[in-house]
Enzyme design. Sequence first.
Site, PDB file in Angstrom:
ATOM      1  N   LYS A  28       0.837  -1.207   0.000  1.00  0.00           N
ATOM      2  CA  LYS A  28       0.000   0.000   0.000  1.00  0.00           C
ATOM      3  C   LYS A  28       0.874   1.260   0.000  1.00  0.00           C
ATOM      4  CE  LYS A  28      -3.675   0.048   2.848  1.00  0.00           C
ATOM      5  NZ  LYS A  28      -5.032   0.284   2.362  1.00  0.00           N
ATOM      6  N   ARG A  98      -3.448   2.900   8.668  1.00  0.00           N
ATOM      7  CA  ARG A  98      -3.738   1.589   8.067  1.00  0.00           C
ATOM      8  C   ARG A  98      -2.490   0.723   7.987  1.00  0.00           C
ATOM      9  NH1 ARG A  98      -8.551   2.629   4.419  1.00  0.00           N
ATOM     10  NH2 ARG A  98      -8.624   4.888   4.346  1.00  0.00           N
ATOM     11  N   GLY A 107      -8.225  -7.616   5.280  1.00  0.00           N
ATOM     12  CA  GLY A 107      -8.955  -7.669   6.545  1.00  0.00           C
ATOM     13  C   GLY A 107      -8.213  -8.325   7.688  1.00  0.00           C
ATOM     14  N   MET A 109      -5.369  -7.393   9.181  1.00  0.00           N
ATOM     15  CA  MET A 109      -4.739  -6.506  10.157  1.00  0.00           C
ATOM     16  C   MET A 109      -5.593  -5.265  10.357  1.00  0.00           C
ATOM     17  SD  MET A 109      -0.809  -7.123   9.245  1.00  0.00           S
ATOM     18  CE  MET A 109      -1.124  -6.786   7.562  1.00  0.00           C
ATOM     19  N   ARG A 354      -3.419  -1.561  -6.310  1.00  0.00           N
ATOM     20  CA  ARG A 354      -2.548  -2.737  -6.273  1.00  0.00           C
ATOM     21  C   ARG A 354      -2.970  -3.648  -7.413  1.00  0.00           C
ATOM     22  NH1 ARG A 354      -5.459  -4.734  -0.770  1.00  0.00           N
ATOM     23  NH2 ARG A 354      -7.355  -5.492  -1.712  1.00  0.00           N
ATOM     24  N   HIS A 470     -15.451  -9.144   2.414  1.00  0.00           N
ATOM     25  CA  HIS A 470     -14.401 -10.021   2.910  1.00  0.00           C
ATOM     26  C   HIS A 470     -14.534 -11.420   2.329  1.00  0.00           C
ATOM     27  CE1 HIS A 470     -12.707 -12.871   5.842  1.00  0.00           C
ATOM     28  NE2 HIS A 470     -11.720 -12.016   5.829  1.00  0.00           N
ATOM     29  N   ARG A 576       2.744 -46.276  -8.665  1.00  0.00           N
ATOM     30  CA  ARG A 576       2.922 -46.980  -7.385  1.00  0.00           C
ATOM     31  C   ARG A 576       2.129 -48.280  -7.460  1.00  0.00           C
ATOM     32  NH1 ARG A 576       2.213 -41.357  -5.256  1.00  0.00           N
ATOM     33  NH2 ARG A 576       3.891 -40.919  -3.789  1.00  0.00           N
ATOM     34  N   ARG A 632       7.210 -48.449 -10.413  1.00  0.00           N
ATOM     35  CA  ARG A 632       7.968 -48.766  -9.206  1.00  0.00           C
ATOM     36  C   ARG A 632       7.525 -50.108  -8.634  1.00  0.00           C
ATOM     37  NH1 ARG A 632       7.375 -45.008  -4.126  1.00  0.00           N
ATOM     38  NH2 ARG A 632       5.433 -46.140  -3.876  1.00  0.00           N
ATOM     39  N   SER A 779      15.133 -41.174  -9.662  1.00  0.00           N
ATOM     40  CA  SER A 779      13.955 -40.338  -9.450  1.00  0.00           C
ATOM     41  C   SER A 779      13.965 -39.966  -7.973  1.00  0.00           C
ATOM     42  CB  SER A 779      12.692 -41.123  -9.814  1.00  0.00           C
ATOM     43  OG  SER A 779      11.570 -40.315  -9.556  1.00  0.00           O
ATOM     44  N   THR A 782      11.205 -37.372  -2.901  1.00  0.00           N
ATOM     45  CA  THR A 782      11.467 -36.349  -1.881  1.00  0.00           C
ATOM     46  C   THR A 782      10.501 -36.424  -0.701  1.00  0.00           C
ATOM     47  OG1 THR A 782      10.317 -34.869  -3.384  1.00  0.00           O
ATOM     48  CG2 THR A 782      12.719 -34.685  -3.283  1.00  0.00           C
ATOM     49  N   ASN A 783       9.458 -37.238  -0.803  1.00  0.00           N
ATOM     50  CA  ASN A 783       8.619 -37.440   0.394  1.00  0.00           C
ATOM     51  C   ASN A 783       9.446 -38.174   1.446  1.00  0.00           C
ATOM     52  OD1 ASN A 783       6.538 -36.449  -1.193  1.00  0.00           O
ATOM     53  ND2 ASN A 783       5.829 -38.484  -1.780  1.00  0.00           N
ATOM     54  N   ASP A 784       9.993 -39.307   1.027  1.00  0.00           N
ATOM     55  CA  ASP A 784      10.812 -40.068   1.964  1.00  0.00           C
ATOM     56  C   ASP A 784      12.138 -39.367   2.243  1.00  0.00           C
ATOM     57  OD1 ASP A 784       9.575 -42.425   3.014  1.00  0.00           O
ATOM     58  OD2 ASP A 784       9.399 -43.121   0.949  1.00  0.00           O
ATOM     59  N   CYS A 846       9.729 -37.361  -8.163  1.00  0.00           N
ATOM     60  CA  CYS A 846       8.369 -37.886  -8.133  1.00  0.00           C
ATOM     61  C   CYS A 846       7.719 -37.743  -6.758  1.00  0.00           C
ATOM     62  CB  CYS A 846       8.324 -39.335  -8.609  1.00  0.00           C
ATOM     63  SG  CYS A 846       9.222 -40.438  -7.516  1.00  0.00           S
ATOM     64  N   TYR A 866      13.048 -34.006 -15.658  1.00  0.00           N
ATOM     65  CA  TYR A 866      11.588 -33.901 -15.591  1.00  0.00           C
ATOM     66  C   TYR A 866      11.119 -33.797 -14.154  1.00  0.00           C
ATOM     67  CZ  TYR A 866      11.482 -38.823 -14.222  1.00  0.00           C
ATOM     68  OH  TYR A 866      11.653 -39.998 -13.556  1.00  0.00           O
TER      69      TYR A 866
HETATM   70  C1  PEP Z   1       8.653 -40.456  -2.183  1.00  0.00           C
HETATM   71  O1  PEP Z   1       9.061 -40.997  -1.173  1.00  0.00           O
HETATM   72  O2  PEP Z   1       8.884 -39.275  -2.470  1.00  0.00           O
HETATM   73  C2  PEP Z   1       7.834 -41.205  -3.141  1.00  0.00           C
HETATM   74  C3  PEP Z   1       7.440 -40.649  -4.279  1.00  0.00           C
HETATM   75  O3  PEP Z   1       7.416 -42.426  -2.759  1.00  0.00           O
HETATM   76  P1  PEP Z   1       6.172 -42.671  -1.775  1.00  0.00           P
HETATM   77  O4  PEP Z   1       5.495 -41.345  -1.570  1.00  0.00           O
HETATM   78  O5  PEP Z   1       5.317 -43.659  -2.440  1.00  0.00           O
HETATM   79  O6  PEP Z   1       6.859 -43.165  -0.549  1.00  0.00           O
HETATM   80 MG    MG Z   2       8.951 -43.144  -1.021  1.00  0.00          MG
END
Ligand code: PEP
Ligand code: MG
Length: 887
Positions: A28, A98, A107, A109, A354, A470, A576, A632, A779, A782-784, A846, A866
């Site tokens: 602002k 403001r 809304g 703050m 804005r 709002h 999976r 997999r 691959s 990245t979850n694990d 993945c 990818y």
């Molecule tokens: C992961 O671990 O990132 C993954 C893609 O495998 P999953 O989520 O099935 O463990």
């Molecule tokens: Mg995994």
Amino acid sequence: MTQTVFTFGGNALHTNARQRDKTVTGGKGANLAEMASIGLPVPPGFTITTEECVSYLQHGADFSDGLKAAVAEALQHIEATVGKGFGDASDPLLVSVRSGARVSMPGMMDTVLNLGLNDETVEGLANASGDARFAWDSYRRFIQMYSDVVLGLDHGLFEEALEIAKEDKGYYADTEMEREDWQALVSQYKGIVDDELGRPFPQDVTEQLWGAIRAVFDSWDSDRAKVYRRLNDIPSDWGTAVNVQAMVFGNMGDTSATGVAFTRDPATGEKAYYGEYLINAQGEDVVAGIRTPQYLTKAAREAANAKQPSMEEAMPDAYAQLAHVFELLEKHYKDMQDIEFTVQQGTLWMLQTRSGKRTAKAALKMAVDMVGEGLIDEETAIARVDPMALDQLLHPTLDPDAPRDILTSGLPASPGAASGKIVLDADTAEQWAQRGEKVILVRVETSPEDIHGMHAAQGILTARGGMTSHAAVVARGMGRPCVSGASAVSIDRKAKTLRIGNRELKEGDTLTLDGANGQVMAGEVPTIEPELAGDFGTLMEWADKHRRMRVRTNAETPEDCRMARQFGAEGIGLCRTEHMFFDAGRISAVRQMILAEDEKGRRAALEKLLPEQRKDFREIFEVMAGLPCTIRLLDPPLHEFLPHADAEFEELANATGYGVDHLKRRADELHEFNPMLGHRGCRLGITYPEIYEMQARAIFEAACEVAKDSGEAPVPEIMIPLVATKRELELLKALVDKVAVQVFGETGCTLEYLVGTMIELPRAALMAGEIAEEGAFFSFGTNDLTQTTLGVSRDDSARFLNVYVDRGIFARDPFVSLDVDGVGQLVELAAERGRATRPDIKLGICGEHGGDPASIAFCEGVGLDYVSASPYRVPIARLAAAQAALN
Ligand code: PEP
Ligand code: MG
């Protein structure tokens, strides 16, 4: 010393880079200064920086040295420009105070208007303006707002006093209140403050000002601001600026007004001015949805069949000034602007501009149109659209041919279709949603306190409020369908019922909203698939032209694969296979395999699964013809497939001939204390090679069948999960290769295929150079990898990660957006080491992060080939990959 206060308006025409920097002066403040510098009518004022807010909060609510003096000096700039004195009993300067963070947080703050009024200055204002009614109305507004925002009193106390005063007089609207009525109410208001606080309402205007500045800074850490920040990934250490500005009055009679407007339609993207205004009112009246505003343009009024005159008709001169400003603003900012304005006795004043929030549909249309108009280029258009917002367009809309039991209509405040059970408050919405119910939040009007319920709901319906209320603004930002201002809706919170016309509904009944046309329907209405051509198609084409990374999908059913292809997926990045095991027709064979005493028993059960798996893969290869498919092998701990309920054990006993006791004992034996770090991933393949053998056979047999039938051979990429060592991959690759030779021998068909691995463990990342000797691709799971690097369980983190994000320990949930600093290093290092061994190694991601734009930007930086995302995220990933490449 760094400058902490910046003036704008009047003769403060020149802005420096720091004043134009939103990170310093907030959105602002930066835009007010910029508007003033290009000659637009902006009431003079000053901005206290966000840095001051951060310092204030860090130093236990203490202002920095020199701030008082800087504010006093800036106040003189306002006084000199408007020729009035702050606290001057004969002709007082009033100011607004403001908040204004880097990004708009509608809304969330605090704001205080009409500051500078007290028992003396109110008389001065009455004399100077020649309108005593207006002066006393302003004073009571000020006391009410200040008491709520700064003194922390319940604004209901004041509302109630006003309602009683009106009732006593037999008035219906506030506008019927006379000067004496406001004056009497002011006395009452002051009495309320005295009673509640045991001290009088502050009469010292300087004390008022600093109280308001404090309140704005403090509001950065209010609960609702914290929730909003978490939902919108706004870091907690940004702070808010404070803007103090000379008041201009939209409530000085019928030649005055206040309004909000967009230079294009924020819901559809149409190139038409869009907005609302109220004659003889102050800004908060529009935003709060207290009075239902009138349309800005004649065309919009006619389209809505509304009676009240539009601004174009009622105030043609002021409207012409406004239209001129719109043109200048779009040319200057090269984007759709969302503005707030006030007309004081025929003169237009700009209070804010804005880049306007918009629906995904509007964002697309505006981006594509503006390229056509020559206002921006393709690259800018790509950058303009928030990839996550595309999600709104990809979901089904209501089937136009399905019957609709229409109860009423309101304003089409945020598009999309939503069905769910009626709930009447935000907490219930959240609770019901947590237990898996779809809910529609129905409120008279929403307030920032409702934000968690709005987020939990499928859609929002309000009885009051306009398109810029709002509810409307927040819903559009969240992508929640919303119908607002449905005035036929009346809510009985006590009885938990809803009356719409002559129909009564209760909490829990199903309701459908059409946010595109404002209809409210009883029951559920069927939906149809989204339209992927038009502006969407055009922008996606531009994105595809500019991106480097490929976009694949995480999918395991033919339906998901088909959908992902429609959304532009260029292959499967993760299939999976365990999901296939849960199918009702197979789970019994899967359980027999798991519970078998020995290899022979397991092989017998796997024999039954083989044709089923072959069929799965065949369908997938057919749908994905010509595209790479990463499959997999089995990953989760086996006991995930075992029964829990007694009835299921009995069923299994019947199918296998084992006794229930035996089966339960066997299930107990398989129990693990820490299954995520237990007997899973390639450890299954190492200990029970026959499982992976069956799966590899199913893949090759299916691929050979498809190659024979279609003439186009799929290229399966077989992926081994949770590898930590080269030796694991070596053993399992040898097993897959052996099966390939067998199948090729049996079928007389030879195929190209790859064997690679997931990188999901820190050790795998560190040893990537060695592992790449065996794996043709990596691959990143990245979850694990996030779970194992942080030592935070992905299944249990929800209980505490919110607090971590609120306290700034993580900027975002690391399971949603990659922890680039930590986990990112492992990804980068593994990519480097993998490439050093095998220069043409294929690299992808993945984990869920493959569909998160910030993580995708990181992947571009590392040079992955990818990203792979769930089907609905594929278009998001395509756009995000293009943005990343262009950056
Ligand atoms: C992961 O671990 O990132 C993954 C893609 O495998 P999953 O989520 O099935 O463990
Ligand atoms: Mg995994």
